[in-house]
Design a protein around this motif. Structure first.
Motif, PDB file in Angstrom:
ATOM      1  N   THR A  31       1.805  13.676  -4.540  1.00 47.68           N
ATOM      2  CA  THR A  31       0.470  13.631  -3.933  1.00 47.68           C
ATOM      3  C   THR A  31       0.306  12.336  -3.164  1.00 47.68           C
ATOM      4  N   LEU A  32       0.500  12.426  -1.863  1.00 46.74           N
ATOM      5  CA  LEU A  32       0.269  11.310  -0.949  1.00 46.74           C
ATOM      6  C   LEU A  32      -0.252  11.919   0.348  1.00 46.74           C
ATOM      7  N   ALA A  33      -1.394  11.443   0.804  1.00 46.24           N
ATOM      8  CA  ALA A  33      -1.976  12.044   1.999  1.00 46.24           C
ATOM      9  C   ALA A  33      -2.769  11.009   2.785  1.00 46.24           C
ATOM     10  N   GLN A  34      -2.715  11.129   4.108  1.00 44.82           N
ATOM     11  CA  GLN A  34      -3.560  10.301   4.960  1.00 44.82           C
ATOM     12  C   GLN A  34      -4.967  10.871   4.945  1.00 44.82           C
ATOM     13  N   VAL A  35      -5.972  10.006   4.781  1.00 47.72           N
ATOM     14  CA  VAL A  35      -7.353  10.481   4.734  1.00 47.72           C
ATOM     15  C   VAL A  35      -8.188   9.973   5.909  1.00 47.72           C
ATOM     16  N   THR A  36      -7.830   8.840   6.493  1.00 47.80           N
ATOM     17  CA  THR A  36      -8.512   8.344   7.697  1.00 47.80           C
ATOM     18  C   THR A  36      -7.490   7.634   8.581  1.00 47.80           C
ATOM     19  N   ASN A  37      -7.836   7.481   9.867  1.00 47.57           N
ATOM     20  CA  ASN A  37      -6.951   6.703  10.751  1.00 47.57           C
ATOM     21  C   ASN A  37      -7.636   5.473  11.329  1.00 47.57           C
ATOM     22  N   GLN A  38      -8.907   5.271  11.026  1.00 39.77           N
ATOM     23  CA  GLN A  38      -9.598   4.043  11.422  1.00 39.77           C
ATOM     24  C   GLN A  38     -10.478   3.589  10.267  1.00 39.77           C
ATOM     25  N   PRO A  39      -9.937   2.838   9.328  1.00 40.31           N
ATOM     26  CA  PRO A  39      -8.570   2.305   9.277  1.00 40.31           C
ATOM     27  C   PRO A  39      -7.574   3.372   8.820  1.00 40.31           C
ATOM     28  N   ASN A  40      -6.268   3.083   8.987  1.00 39.03           N
ATOM     29  CA  ASN A  40      -5.238   3.963   8.450  1.00 39.03           C
ATOM     30  C   ASN A  40      -5.252   3.851   6.935  1.00 39.03           C
ATOM     31  N   ARG A  41      -5.670   4.925   6.289  1.00 34.49           N
ATOM     32  CA  ARG A  41      -5.842   4.898   4.828  1.00 34.49           C
ATOM     33  C   ARG A  41      -5.210   6.139   4.226  1.00 34.49           C
ATOM     34  N   VAL A  42      -4.545   5.951   3.088  1.00 38.64           N
ATOM     35  CA  VAL A  42      -3.908   7.056   2.370  1.00 38.64           C
ATOM     36  C   VAL A  42      -4.415   7.079   0.938  1.00 38.64           C
ATOM     37  N   VAL A  43      -4.168   8.205   0.269  1.00 38.71           N
ATOM     38  CA  VAL A  43      -4.428   8.306  -1.171  1.00 38.71           C
ATOM     39  C   VAL A  43      -3.141   8.721  -1.851  1.00 38.71           C
ATOM     40  N   ALA A  44      -2.934   8.205  -3.039  1.00 33.57           N
ATOM     41  CA  ALA A  44      -1.770   8.572  -3.854  1.00 33.57           C
ATOM     42  C   ALA A  44      -2.247   8.798  -5.280  1.00 33.57           C
ATOM     43  N   ALA A  45      -1.830   9.913  -5.874  1.00 33.13           N
ATOM     44  CA  ALA A  45      -2.159  10.196  -7.271  1.00 33.13           C
ATOM     45  C   ALA A  45      -0.961   9.835  -8.139  1.00 33.13           C
ATOM     46  N   VAL A  46      -1.211   9.022  -9.182  1.00 29.70           N
ATOM     47  CA  VAL A  46      -0.126   8.529 -10.035  1.00 29.70           C
ATOM     48  C   VAL A  46      -0.495   8.762 -11.497  1.00 29.70           C
ATOM     49  N   ASN A  47       0.457   9.308 -12.249  1.00 32.03           N
ATOM     50  CA  ASN A  47       0.251   9.563 -13.667  1.00 32.03           C
ATOM     51  C   ASN A  47       0.011   8.242 -14.402  1.00 32.03           C
ATOM     52  N   LYS A  48      -1.032   8.220 -15.225  1.00 34.99           N
ATOM     53  CA  LYS A  48      -1.393   6.989 -15.936  1.00 34.99           C
ATOM     54  C   LYS A  48      -0.322   6.530 -16.926  1.00 34.99           C
ATOM     55  N   SER A  49       0.503   7.459 -17.400  1.00 36.39           N
ATOM     56  CA  SER A  49       1.513   7.083 -18.388  1.00 36.39           C
ATOM     57  C   SER A  49       2.717   6.393 -17.765  1.00 36.39           C
ATOM     58  N   SER A  50       2.823   6.410 -16.434  1.00 41.34           N
ATOM     59  CA  SER A  50       4.005   5.831 -15.791  1.00 41.34           C
ATOM     60  C   SER A  50       3.881   4.313 -15.676  1.00 41.34           C
ATOM     61  N   TYR A  51       5.024   3.643 -15.741  1.00 41.58           N
ATOM     62  CA  TYR A  51       5.052   2.182 -15.598  1.00 41.58           C
ATOM     63  C   TYR A  51       4.657   1.773 -14.186  1.00 41.58           C
ATOM     64  N   THR A  52       4.987   2.598 -13.203  1.00 41.58           N
ATOM     65  CA  THR A  52       4.601   2.306 -11.821  1.00 41.58           C
ATOM     66  C   THR A  52       3.085   2.216 -11.700  1.00 41.58           C
ATOM     67  N   HIS A  53       2.386   3.101 -12.394  1.00 40.39           N
ATOM     68  CA  HIS A  53       0.917   3.071 -12.407  1.00 40.39           C
ATOM     69  C   HIS A  53       0.425   1.707 -12.876  1.00 40.39           C
ATOM     70  N   GLN A  54       1.026   1.206 -13.948  1.00 39.18           N
ATOM     71  CA  GLN A  54       0.632  -0.103 -14.488  1.00 39.18           C
ATOM     72  C   GLN A  54       0.841  -1.216 -13.457  1.00 39.18           C
ATOM     73  N   LEU A  55       1.982  -1.190 -12.768  1.00 37.94           N
ATOM     74  CA  LEU A  55       2.277  -2.237 -11.787  1.00 37.94           C
ATOM     75  C   LEU A  55       1.336  -2.167 -10.587  1.00 37.94           C
ATOM     76  N   ILE A  56       0.986  -0.965 -10.157  1.00 36.77           N
ATOM     77  CA  ILE A  56       0.040  -0.838  -9.037  1.00 36.77           C
ATOM     78  C   ILE A  56      -1.325  -1.365  -9.457  1.00 36.77           C
ATOM     79  N   GLN A  57      -1.735  -1.076 -10.682  1.00 38.63           N
ATOM     80  CA  GLN A  57      -3.016  -1.608 -11.163  1.00 38.63           C
ATOM     81  C   GLN A  57      -3.013  -3.136 -11.193  1.00 38.63           C
ATOM     82  N   GLU A  58      -1.868  -3.711 -11.560  1.00 34.14           N
ATOM     83  CA  GLU A  58      -1.788  -5.177 -11.661  1.00 34.14           C
ATOM     84  C   GLU A  58      -1.805  -5.846 -10.291  1.00 34.14           C
ATOM     85  N   THR A  59      -1.170  -5.234  -9.299  1.00 33.74           N
ATOM     86  CA  THR A  59      -0.990  -5.898  -8.005  1.00 33.74           C
ATOM     87  C   THR A  59      -1.793  -5.291  -6.862  1.00 33.74           C
ATOM     88  N   GLY A  60      -2.142  -4.013  -6.985  1.00 29.87           N
ATOM     89  CA  GLY A  60      -2.838  -3.327  -5.898  1.00 29.87           C
ATOM     90  C   GLY A  60      -1.935  -2.896  -4.764  1.00 29.87           C
TER      91      GLY A  60
END
Length: 204
Positions: A31-60
Motif C-alpha cells: 500500500t503506497l499511493a500518491q495522494v496530492t501533487n502540490q505538494p507531492n505527497r504519498v501514503v504508505a500503510a505499514v503493519n504495526k508489528s514490523s520493526y520498520t514501522h518502529q523506525l519510521i515512527q522514530e525518525t519520520g
C-alpha cells in the motif's frame, strides 16, 4: 463476502526501508499511493508489528523501492518473512545504495525509488497510515512494476504437495502452513504478519 475479491484490486509491491541511528531495516508493503501533487505527497500503510514501522515512527523518514517484474522470490523471503529485530536483513545483500538522507534503496529488482518525510499519521488498527511529503526519487530502469497479482501468479512458488492426511491452513500470501482443524480467528501469520482472513483450508 468472498475475500478473494480483494485480490482483484490493483496493488504494487514495494520495499520500504528506514534507518534509526546505525540500524537499517526494510519490509515488504503493498500500500503506497500518491495522494496530492502540490505538494507531492504519498501514503504508505505499514503493519504495526514490523520493526520498520518502529523506525519510521522514530525518525519520520522512509524510502520506497518500487519492485519490478524481475524480482526473485528470495527477496520476499529475506525482507518479508523475518523480523529486523532478530537479524540484519541487509547482511550479505549488495544490491543497495544510500540516498542523500542516508536511507537504503534497491539498485536491482526495482525500477524507481521515492523518499518521504512523514507529516501526519492515521491509526488503522493493525496498521498505521503514514502521510509523507516526497523529498526525492529517481527512475532506475524501464522494467515494468510488479503487481500483487503478478506476485501470486509468477513469483511465489506453488506449495509442495503433502500427503499426511492432516488438515491445515495455508497463508495465501507467503505459503506458511498452520496445522490444525481450526484456525484461531485472531491468528497472525508468523512470516508475513497477515491475518486469518488470508488463510485457506488445505489437506496436508
Amino acid at each position: 463476502m468472498d475475500e478473494k475479491a480483494l485480490f482483484k484490486i490493483t496493488y504494487g509491491l514495494y520495499l520500504l526501508s528506514a534507518r534509526s541511528g546505525e540500524k537499517d531495516n526494510a519490509c515488504i508493503v503493498n500500500t503506497l499511493a500518491q495522494v496530492t501533487n502540490q505538494p507531492n505527497r504519498v501514503v504508505a500503510a505499514v503493519n504495526k508489528s514490523s520493526y520498520t514501522h518502529q523506525l519510521i515512527q522514530e525518525t519520520g523518514l522512509f524510502c520506497a523501492s518500487v519492485l519490478s517484474e524481475d524480482v526473485p522470490f528470495s527477496l520476499f523471503e529475506r525482507f518479508g518473512f523475518h523480523s529486523g529485530r532478530d537479524l540484519d536483513k541487509f547482511a550479505g545483500f549488495s544490491h543497495t545504495a544510500r540516498e542523500g538522507n542516508g536511507l537504503l534503496y534497491l539498485t536491482q529488482f526495482a525500477n524507481a525509488f521515492l523518499t518521504g518525510r512523514t507529516v501526519s499519521t492515521m491509526d488503522l488498527g493493525t496498521h498505521t497510515l503514514f502521510f509523507a511529503d516526497l523529498a526525492g526519487g529517481e527512475v532506475l530502469s524501464g522494467i515494468p512494476s510488479l503487481t500483487y497479482e503478478d506476485y501470486f501468479r509468477r513469483v511465489k512458488p506453488a506449495p509442495a504437495p503433502k500427503a499426511s492426511g492432516k488438515t491445515g491452513w495455508r497463508c495465501r500470501v507467503c505459503g506458511y502452513v498452520y496445522e490444525g482443524e481450526e484456525l484461531p480467528p485472531d491468528y497472525i501469520c508468523p512470516w508475513c504478519k497477515h491475518g486469518a482472513a488470508d488463510f485457506e483450508k488445505v489437506q496436508l
